[in-house]
Design a protein around this motif. Structure first.
Motif, PDB file in Angstrom:
ATOM      1  N   GLY A 155      24.529   2.935  45.845  1.00  0.00           N
ATOM      2  CA  GLY A 155      23.334   3.761  45.994  1.00  0.00           C
ATOM      3  C   GLY A 155      23.686   5.145  46.493  1.00  0.00           C
ATOM      4  O   GLY A 155      23.041   6.137  46.133  1.00  0.00           O
ATOM      5  N   GLY A 156      24.715   5.233  47.329  1.00  0.00           N
ATOM      6  CA  GLY A 156      25.223   6.531  47.766  1.00  0.00           C
ATOM      7  C   GLY A 156      25.793   7.317  46.596  1.00  0.00           C
ATOM      8  O   GLY A 156      25.637   8.539  46.509  1.00  0.00           O
ATOM      9  N   LYS A 193      25.099  11.615  42.559  1.00  0.00           N
ATOM     10  CA  LYS A 193      24.946  12.004  41.158  1.00  0.00           C
ATOM     11  C   LYS A 193      23.629  12.754  40.937  1.00  0.00           C
ATOM     12  O   LYS A 193      23.573  13.702  40.161  1.00  0.00           O
ATOM     13  N   VAL A 194      22.571  12.324  41.634  1.00  0.00           N
ATOM     14  CA  VAL A 194      21.302  13.059  41.578  1.00  0.00           C
ATOM     15  C   VAL A 194      21.514  14.486  42.080  1.00  0.00           C
ATOM     16  O   VAL A 194      21.018  15.453  41.490  1.00  0.00           O
ATOM     17  N   GLY A 208      16.506  16.880  50.964  1.00  0.00           N
ATOM     18  CA  GLY A 208      17.708  16.506  51.691  1.00  0.00           C
ATOM     19  C   GLY A 208      18.201  15.146  51.232  1.00  0.00           C
ATOM     20  O   GLY A 208      17.429  14.320  50.742  1.00  0.00           O
ATOM     21  N   ILE A 209      19.513  14.934  51.381  1.00  0.00           N
ATOM     22  CA  ILE A 209      20.152  13.702  50.899  1.00  0.00           C
ATOM     23  C   ILE A 209      20.981  13.088  52.021  1.00  0.00           C
ATOM     24  O   ILE A 209      21.727  13.788  52.716  1.00  0.00           O
ATOM     25  N   ILE A 210      20.840  11.770  52.192  1.00  0.00           N
ATOM     26  CA  ILE A 210      21.644  11.012  53.139  1.00  0.00           C
ATOM     27  C   ILE A 210      22.437   9.979  52.359  1.00  0.00           C
ATOM     28  O   ILE A 210      21.857   9.188  51.602  1.00  0.00           O
ATOM     29  N   ALA A 211      23.754   9.981  52.495  1.00  0.00           N
ATOM     30  CA  ALA A 211      24.612   9.018  51.806  1.00  0.00           C
ATOM     31  C   ALA A 211      25.434   8.261  52.842  1.00  0.00           C
ATOM     32  O   ALA A 211      26.153   8.875  53.630  1.00  0.00           O
ATOM     33  N   THR A 212      25.302   6.934  52.856  1.00  0.00           N
ATOM     34  CA  THR A 212      26.035   6.109  53.815  1.00  0.00           C
ATOM     35  C   THR A 212      27.125   5.331  53.092  1.00  0.00           C
ATOM     36  O   THR A 212      26.857   4.629  52.125  1.00  0.00           O
ATOM     37  N   ASP A 213      28.357   5.500  53.565  1.00  0.00           N
ATOM     38  CA  ASP A 213      29.534   4.847  52.971  1.00  0.00           C
ATOM     39  C   ASP A 213      29.458   4.898  51.447  1.00  0.00           C
ATOM     40  O   ASP A 213      29.543   3.873  50.758  1.00  0.00           O
ATOM     41  N   PRO A 214      29.300   6.103  50.884  1.00  0.00           N
ATOM     42  CA  PRO A 214      29.049   6.189  49.443  1.00  0.00           C
ATOM     43  C   PRO A 214      30.295   5.970  48.598  1.00  0.00           C
ATOM     44  O   PRO A 214      31.391   6.410  48.947  1.00  0.00           O
TER      45      PRO A 214
END
Length: 261
Positions: free
Chosen positions: A104-105, A110-111, A121-127
């Motif tokens: 999902g990260g 990619k988005v 804003g974007i939050i990515a966890t362990d992407p």
């Protein structure tokens, strides 16, 4: 159900609304899991007056599509954009944020490269980002075993619950693995297109996706509004770590509030 970016294939999408919302957030789950694993996080956001939009990625959970399969590197971000558009159309005057974990990260990154400016804003966890190992040999439609439970969490109770969840996939296709590999190569070439505010979070002892990947991509983002938080001793599922998840939730909330007003 909503129609995905592939005509005739529908995605399960779920919306939770709160009183007096100040923001929307779209949550994107990881490989082999489903949106229901984010109930605790969703309830946290709801209690802090954020509308929550979730969906099961294609071939996962309650969504349609061949189980654990992926055939095109654009399918993940294009599906996600549909859910973002739903959130923004329902609440056009609210800021909208995007949070994705693991695969999902990768989806949210990619988005960020394909649809810059679509969220606040974007939050990515362990992407999953730029490294995915060698190509997997074999028939793209054949299945391989899901071994993701190894390196997932420091608490064996979380791992046991993961393994016993019937909604989690026990296997996925060779085609999915190779499509994700191709998608990471694409992402690596387009990191300079990330111009939105972004928060990267990663467990230092992640046994699935190296923390070094997040450290590398952070340097390549074009945006100046970026933060990275590395958590010593935590593994892959930092949002499910009993010892620190509430602290991490609060850090995400603080960052979102900074970008909402």
């Amino acid at each position: 159900m909503i129609e995905s970016s592939t005509k005739g294939l529908n995605l399960y999408q779920h919306t939770d609304l709160t009183d007096f919302p100040y923001a929307n957030i779209v949550i994107v789950h990881g490989l082999a899991e489903h949106s229901g694993r984010y109930d605790t996080l969703a309830n946290f956001f709801l209690s802090h007056h954020m509308n929550v939009f979730r969906y099961d990625q294609r071939g996962h959970g309650k969504s349609e599509g061949k189980r654990g399969d992926l055939t095109n590197t654009d399918e993940l971000p294009d599906d996600c954009k549909i859910v973002i558009d739903i959130a923004k159309s329902q609440f056009p005057n609210l800021p909208t944020f995007l949070l994705g974990h693991s695969m999902g990260g990768h989806t949210v990154l990619k988005v960020a490269t394909k649809y810059p400016g679509i969220v606040d804003g974007i939050i990515a966890t362990d992407p999953l980002s730029i490294s995915f190992g060698p190509k997997v040999d074999g028939d793209p439609e054949s299945y391989i075993k899901n071994d993701l439970a190894n390196g997932v969490n420091t608490d064996p109770r979380v791992i046991k619950k993961y393994n016993s969840d019937p909604m989690n996939l026990k296997e996925y296709t060779v085609g999915l693995m190779n499509t994700l590999r191709d998608s990471t190569s694409e992402l690596k070439q387009n990191l300079d297109k990330v111009v939105d505010p972004i928060l990267l979070l990663h467990g230092a002892d992640d046994g699935i996706i190296p923390v070094a990947d997040s450290l590398e991509i952070y340097q390549k983002f074009a945006t100046k509004d970026k933060e990275i938080h590395i958590y010593p001793h935590l593994m892959h599922e930092i949002l499910n770590e009993p010892s620190r998840k509430w602290e991490i939730y609060e850090e995400i909330l603080y960052w979102i509030k900074k970008h909402s007003y």
